[in-house]
Design a protein around this motif. Structure first.
Motif, short mmCIF file in Angstrom:
data_model
loop_
_atom_site.label_atom_id
_atom_site.label_comp_id
_atom_site.label_asym_id
_atom_site.label_seq_id
_atom_site.Cartn_x
_atom_site.Cartn_y
_atom_site.Cartn_z
N THR A 203 0.84 -1.19 0.00
CA THR A 203 0.00 0.00 0.00
C THR A 203 0.88 1.25 0.00
OG1 THR A 203 -0.14 -0.05 2.42
CG2 THR A 203 -1.91 -1.13 1.19
N SER A 204 0.35 2.32 -0.55
CA SER A 204 1.11 3.58 -0.60
C SER A 204 0.16 4.73 -0.86
CB SER A 204 2.17 3.53 -1.71
OG SER A 204 1.58 3.36 -2.98
N SER A 205 0.65 5.95 -0.61
CA SER A 205 -0.01 7.21 -0.95
C SER A 205 -1.11 7.65 0.00
CB SER A 205 -0.57 7.18 -2.38
OG SER A 205 0.44 6.92 -3.32
N GLU A 206 -1.66 6.74 0.79
CA GLU A 206 -2.72 7.08 1.72
C GLU A 206 -2.50 6.35 3.04
OE1 GLU A 206 -6.87 7.29 -0.48
OE2 GLU A 206 -5.83 5.45 -0.95
N VAL A 207 -3.13 6.86 4.09
CA VAL A 207 -3.17 6.14 5.35
C VAL A 207 -4.16 4.98 5.21
CG1 VAL A 207 -3.84 6.29 7.78
CG2 VAL A 207 -2.56 8.15 6.72
N THR A 208 -3.77 3.80 5.68
CA THR A 208 -4.64 2.63 5.64
C THR A 208 -5.35 2.49 6.97
OG1 THR A 208 -3.00 1.55 4.22
CG2 THR A 208 -4.74 0.16 5.12
N THR A 209 -6.67 2.45 6.95
CA THR A 209 -7.43 2.31 8.19
C THR A 209 -7.44 0.85 8.64
OG1 THR A 209 -9.56 1.88 7.10
CG2 THR A 209 -8.93 4.20 7.44
N ALA A 210 -7.81 0.63 9.90
CA ALA A 210 -7.87 -0.73 10.43
C ALA A 210 -8.89 -1.57 9.66
CB ALA A 210 -8.22 -0.70 11.92
N ALA A 211 -10.03 -0.96 9.32
CA ALA A 211 -11.06 -1.69 8.58
C ALA A 211 -10.56 -2.08 7.19
CB ALA A 211 -12.32 -0.84 8.48
N GLN A 212 -9.85 -1.17 6.54
CA GLN A 212 -9.30 -1.49 5.22
C GLN A 212 -8.28 -2.61 5.31
OE1 GLN A 212 -7.83 2.41 4.15
NE2 GLN A 212 -9.57 2.85 2.83
N ARG A 213 -7.42 -2.57 6.31
CA ARG A 213 -6.40 -3.60 6.47
C ARG A 213 -7.04 -4.97 6.64
NH1 ARG A 213 -1.27 -1.84 7.40
NH2 ARG A 213 -0.72 -3.86 8.27
N ALA A 214 -8.07 -5.05 7.47
CA ALA A 214 -8.72 -6.33 7.71
C ALA A 214 -9.35 -6.87 6.43
CB ALA A 214 -9.78 -6.17 8.80
N LEU A 215 -10.00 -6.01 5.68
CA LEU A 215 -10.67 -6.43 4.45
C LEU A 215 -9.66 -6.86 3.39
CD1 LEU A 215 -13.32 -6.66 2.86
CD2 LEU A 215 -13.11 -4.22 2.30
N ILE A 216 -8.61 -6.08 3.21
CA ILE A 216 -7.60 -6.40 2.20
C ILE A 216 -6.86 -7.70 2.56
CG2 ILE A 216 -5.42 -5.61 1.17
CD1 ILE A 216 -6.49 -2.71 1.61
N SER A 217 -6.50 -7.85 3.83
CA SER A 217 -5.79 -9.07 4.26
C SER A 217 -6.65 -10.31 4.03
CB SER A 217 -5.42 -8.96 5.73
OG SER A 217 -4.48 -7.94 5.95
N GLU A 218 -7.94 -10.18 4.30
CA GLU A 218 -8.84 -11.33 4.12
C GLU A 218 -8.94 -11.75 2.66
OE1 GLU A 218 -13.66 -12.18 4.34
OE2 GLU A 218 -12.80 -10.57 5.56
N SER A 219 -9.04 -10.78 1.76
CA SER A 219 -9.26 -11.10 0.36
C SER A 219 -8.00 -11.60 -0.34
CB SER A 219 -9.79 -9.87 -0.38
OG SER A 219 -11.07 -9.52 0.12
#
Length: 418
Positions: A203-219
């Motif tokens: 990831t780059s260019s933006e702050v990653t939220t906790a909710a985004q991290r969980a969703l991306i890691s799962e997929s």
């Protein structure tokens, strides 16, 4: 070089930085119009800037220096380098120049981070970072780079199956992109019960939220490794396989300066070491970071740790057909001869671009390019109007943001009235 610095001690890294700093100082003092005048005006002998402690004798730089006259910093003809432009999240349009060598070093740094996650050479990468192809195609294969590009601006139900099929067929080792775009992609995949296992997500260019991290890691069933940098290339950092967020000390000298009135918040100030064609020292990035972890990283590398990086968030926009438009400030990045610029969402598919002209401003050129960018990234059928200002309004905290949602009064009334 990178093999040696990756396993270097703190003392060896400091020696490496000082050696490159002294060389850059000599080049800047002799060939950069800005630094040649600065050393002459202040009476500071560039030969006395020898080590890291001497760096504090040089002036701070910020975006205003690169907005006003970036050419002052060049040490080579512009034709021998390439320029880059960005409004970032600040709305102030900067121009910088890069050399071929600085680009090679940057690429090598990013490849080194991938190796920390056992990513093979010539890895296959899905890239979801602002691409838009101007046709009905929402993906594009780049065989020479082993990349599958996915449009960040077509991550919706209409294109979901096409995108998911292309990614599965490509069988990537790595997925990389903006967190907001990756989260949209991950949501489309989860809604359809699809996962693609890769070695790492970058990831780059933006702050990653906790909710985004969980969703991306799962997929993608993979660890997430953030990369930090800027258009100005003043500093680089990234997450290692043990989860530590490391400054790449062999790329730039990074100073953390306390922010008045904000306990435990620091501004990142960078001095890049490898761009001899465009030397900048002590550049204030405007990015804020919390205190670094007190314990060392289990990876054992000597690269210093950073705390949580803040200051990189944009409101997502909405196209006329309902599509989500992540990181909308991308449509401003190549607009020239502006001191400030901002894009405002006034309603779905309705946008206002606010402009503060510079001395060479050409209204027709800027408007034509902006319209072309809107069509390319947001799609045809969007409404755009242009407003020329003396100064773009700031937030209550005094910040200029490059992309905001500000509904028109009539829109607010309709929504609030049910």
């Amino acid at each position: 070089m990178l093999r040696r610095t990756a396993s270097a001690t703190p003392g060896e890294l400091a020696e490496f930085q000082e050696r490159h700093l002294k060389s850059l100082i000599r080049v800047a003092a002799a060939r950069s119009r800005f630094y040649r005048h600065w050393f002459a005006d202040t009476g500071v002998d560039p030969c006395t800037v020898r080590g890291l402690d001497d760096l504090a004798r040089l002036p701070f730089l910020d975006r205003s220096h690169l907005v006003a006259d970036a050419d002052r910093f060049r040490t080579r003809p512009a034709s021998t380098m390439w320029s880059a432009h960005s409004s970032g999240t600040s709305g102030r349009v900067v121009t910088v120049y890069r050399t071929q060598w600085s680009a090679v070093v940057e690429h090598a740094m990013l490849e080194r981070q991938r190796r920390w996650f056992a990513v093979p050479n010539r890895a296959r990468s899905v890239v979801v970072r602002g691409h838009a192809f101007g046709t009905d195609s929402v993906t594009r294969l780049v065989p020479g780079a082993n990349q599958l590009l996915v449009s960040s601006f077509h991550l919706d139900d209409r294109h979901a199956e096409q995108i998911c099929d292309a990614i599965e067929h490509f069988s990537p080792d790595v997925v990389e992109g903006w967190p907001s775009s990756l989260a949209l992609l991950a949501q489309l995949m989860r809604d359809r019960g699809r996962t693609v296992q890769v070695r790492m997500v970058v990831t780059s260019s933006e702050v990653t939220t906790a909710a985004q991290r969980a969703l991306i890691s799962e997929s993608f069933a993979a660890p997430i490794a953030d990369q930090y940098g800027q258009t100005e290339r003043a500093a680089m950092a990234g997450v290692c396989e043990a989860g530590g967020y490391h400054v790449f000390s062999d790329y730039a000298i990074v100073e953390l300066h306390a922010i008045p009135g904000l306990p435990d918040r620091f501004e990142i100030v960078g001095t890049p070491l490898h761009n001899r064609g465009f030397p900048i020292f002590r550049y204030r990035t405007g990015d804020e970071v919390g205190p670094a972890p007190s314990s060392g990283c289990p990876c054992g590398r000597a690269f210093p740790l950073l705390g949580m990086i803040d200051g990189r968030r944009e409101d997502a926009f909405t196209a006329s057909d309902g599509r989500t438009l992540p990181v909308p400030s991308i449509v401003l990045d190549n607009l020239r001869d502006l001191r400030e610029v901002q894009i405002v969402q006034r309603g779905p598919g309705r946008f206002e671009i606010r402009l503060v002209p510079d001395t060479l401003y050409d209204a027709d050129v800027v408007r034509t390019q902006a319209r072309r960018n809107i069509d390319r990234y947001f799609g045809a059928g969007q409404q755009v109007r242009f407003v020329v200002m003396n100064r773009i309004p700031r937030t209550s905290a005094g910040k200029l943001r490059s992309a905001i949602v500000e509904p028109e009064p009539a829109t607010v009334a309709r929504v609030s009235g049910g």
